[in-house]
Design an enzyme around this catalytic site. Structure first.
Site, PDB file in Angstrom:
ATOM      1  N   PHE A  15       0.755  -1.250  -0.182  1.00 20.75           N
ATOM      2  CA  PHE A  15       0.141  -0.107  -0.536  1.00 20.75           C
ATOM      3  C   PHE A  15       0.244   1.665   0.198  1.00 20.75           C
ATOM      4  CE2 PHE A  15      -0.476   2.570   3.983  1.00 20.75           C
ATOM      5  CZ  PHE A  15       0.248   1.858   5.378  1.00 20.75           C
ATOM      6  N   LYS A  16       1.954   1.551   0.097  1.00 16.43           N
ATOM      7  CA  LYS A  16       2.811   2.477   0.114  1.00 16.43           C
ATOM      8  C   LYS A  16       3.412   2.717  -0.494  1.00 16.43           C
ATOM      9  CE  LYS A  16       5.128   1.012   5.144  1.00 16.43           C
ATOM     10  NZ  LYS A  16       3.903  -0.075   5.009  1.00 16.43           N
TER      11      LYS A  16
END
Ligand SMILES: *Cc1c(COP(=O)(O)O)cnc(C)c1O
Length: 473
Positions: free
Chosen positions: A119-120
């Site tokens: 998700f980063k």
């Protein structure tokens, strides 16, 4: 229209306190007084305004939701272009697909369709482009230095490769990151990407990065900057997907709950921000692994440091959640002086407690649960059986906590899926007996050439390498 300004969580209460623009916040990272930057107030969206966002593409929604935070730093056309470029490389048409699961009105928000499958990427792909645009238009360059034990390093490298005004120096502990994680970093063969394996631990790497920042002459010479989760731009980019999921599930008419596997409190804090902006979020559930300082806080009202326990969900293995200070600022009624004193005493003694009234407010804002490694393996197997989905170990923590603390079934619950299961094949194999299928992005990783330097755990050696690397024009 006067645009939003940012203040430090440790500001004095005097009106003369620093008030920064978005551009200044992006370039500064951490505030000089040791605090984190937050908006002076949250941009408020009415129900009618939220309803009007329905049906927008993810990128159009992102540009609309972020515009008030960005203020005059980027005009609408530039912001729109940066957002479209940031998400063009995601392998899902709606960037973060929302999947209904066949149990309990649970939904999975897949945040792992970016270049490094975690998700980063959602925030860093945008942050890299924004920083590059700011520097380029003022004819400057900057260097990013960071330390990584896994996911952050590759996401930052992918965000910076091919950006003309940025170089990145990423330190990892030699032999102590998984082969997939190392290769995701070291097979990026761009001239502005410098991977450095340090003969030491992750803490040694972090100390070296910090030492570079603390040498002010060195810091200025290289115009060092950081892209870790304390940069407010990362929070801002993450707010968008809470809007995206809630709108798809019937907001603003219908409230929605979220369960977030979290370590540094960065991801779930974005949900708190979305709620503060007017999005009808009923519950925000913190899902911790065995490193459960946040869950213990919600249970007891005390933050207590303990050592870090390595788990199957390593990106949540933290001792102290850095972004939690942003929430505490609100819990302290935005009294920066009181918070600064509390944080200093927390650093010194390893513990801090809030009043019963503050704890009641925190419990109204968040609920929390935890899951250990045995539970994580069980949760991966249970999710496969109950839903057909293969979850990575971080998402599995969220799934189990969501099921365990489901609450009002009339309100849909969204579990944030933070990594692709193929990044953690060992845990998946342990749970299901079979490794997860390898997605196209990882195919061939094992045979791509790697490039990295190895250095002793020595600040002098690191500084010599950085001083010697291609100097700025
Ligand atoms: C970084 C990370 C997390 C934790 O995110 P926070 O912002 O620290 O809460 C969870 N899952 C994965 C896969 C991550 O990479």
């Amino acid at each position: 229209m006067t645009s939003l300004r940012y203040i430090s969580t440790r500001q004095g209460s005097r009106p003369s306190s620093e008030r920064l623009t978005f551009e200044e916040v992006m370039l500064a990272g951490l505030a000089r007084d040791g605090g984190l930057y937050v908006p002076e107030s949250w941009p408020a969206w009415s129900r009618t305004e939220i309803a009007a966002l329905r049906g927008l593409s993810y990128t159009d929604l992102a540009a609309r939701v972020m515009a008030p935070f960005v203020g005059e730093t980027f005009d609408a056309a530039t912001l729109g272009r940066l957002v479209r470029e940031a998400y063009a490389g995601f392998d899902a048409p709606d960037v973060v697909p929302l999947k209904a699961l066949p149990v309990d009105d649970l939904h999975l928000l897949e945040l792992f369709h970016g270049p490094t499958l975690a998700f980063k990427d959602v925030a860093l792909q945008l942050l890299g482009r924004m920083l590059d645009a700011l520097l380029t238009r003022s004819g400057r360059r900057a260097r990013i230095i960071g330390a990584t034990s896994g996911d952050t390093g590759s996401a930052a490298i992918e965000a910076v490769r091919d950006r003309a005004a940025l170089d990145i120096f990423m330190l990892h502990p030699r032999g102590r990151v998984s082969e997939v994680q190392r290769r995701q970093m070291t097979t990026v063969l761009a001239p502005n990407v410098h991977n450095i394996a340090i003969e030491g631990t992750f803490d040694d790497c972090q100390d070296l990065a910090k030492a570079c920042f603390n040498d002010l002459a060195f810091r200025d010479r290289h115009r060092l900057t950081a892209v870790n989760s304390i940069n407010f731009a990362r929070v801002m980019a993450q707010i968008v997907y809470y809007f995206h999921a809630a709108l798809r599930l019937g907001a603003p008419e219908r409230p929605v709950s979220f369960c977030v596997p979290t370590g540094n409190f960065g991801n779930i804090y974005a949900g708190y921000a979305a709620r503060a902006m007017g999005l009808p979020i009923e519950r925000l559930l913190i899902a911790s692994n065995s490193n459960d300082i946040l869950t213990r806080f919600i249970e007891s009202g005390a933050q207590q440091m303990t050592g870090v326990t390595p788990t199957l969900s390593p990106s949540m293995d933290i001792q102290v959640s850095s972004n939690f200070e942003r929430y505490l600022f609100d819990l302290f009624d935005r009294d920066g002086k009181a918070l600064a004193a509390a944080m200093e005493s927390f650093r010194a003694t390893g513990a801090m407690a809030v009043s019963p009234a503050q704890l009641a407010r925190a419990r109204a804002a968040f609920d929390a649960g935890r899951l250990d490694d045995a539970g994580t393996v069980d949760a991966i197997a249970a999710a496969k059986r109950e839903t057909g989905e293969t979850l990575d170990p971080h998402t599995a923590v969220g799934y189990a906590v969501a099921r365990h603390k489901r609450g009002d079934r009339a309100v849909p619950m969204v579990v944030l899926a933070t990594a692709h299961p193929a990044k953690f094949p060992d845990a998946v194999r342990q749970a299901t007996g079979a490794p997860p299928p390898v997605p196209a992005r990882l195919a061939g990783l094992a045979s791509r050439p790697e490039h990295y330097e190895t250095l002793p755990n020595d600040i002098g050696a690191l500084k010599r390498l950085m001083d010697g690397a291609a100097v700025f024009a």
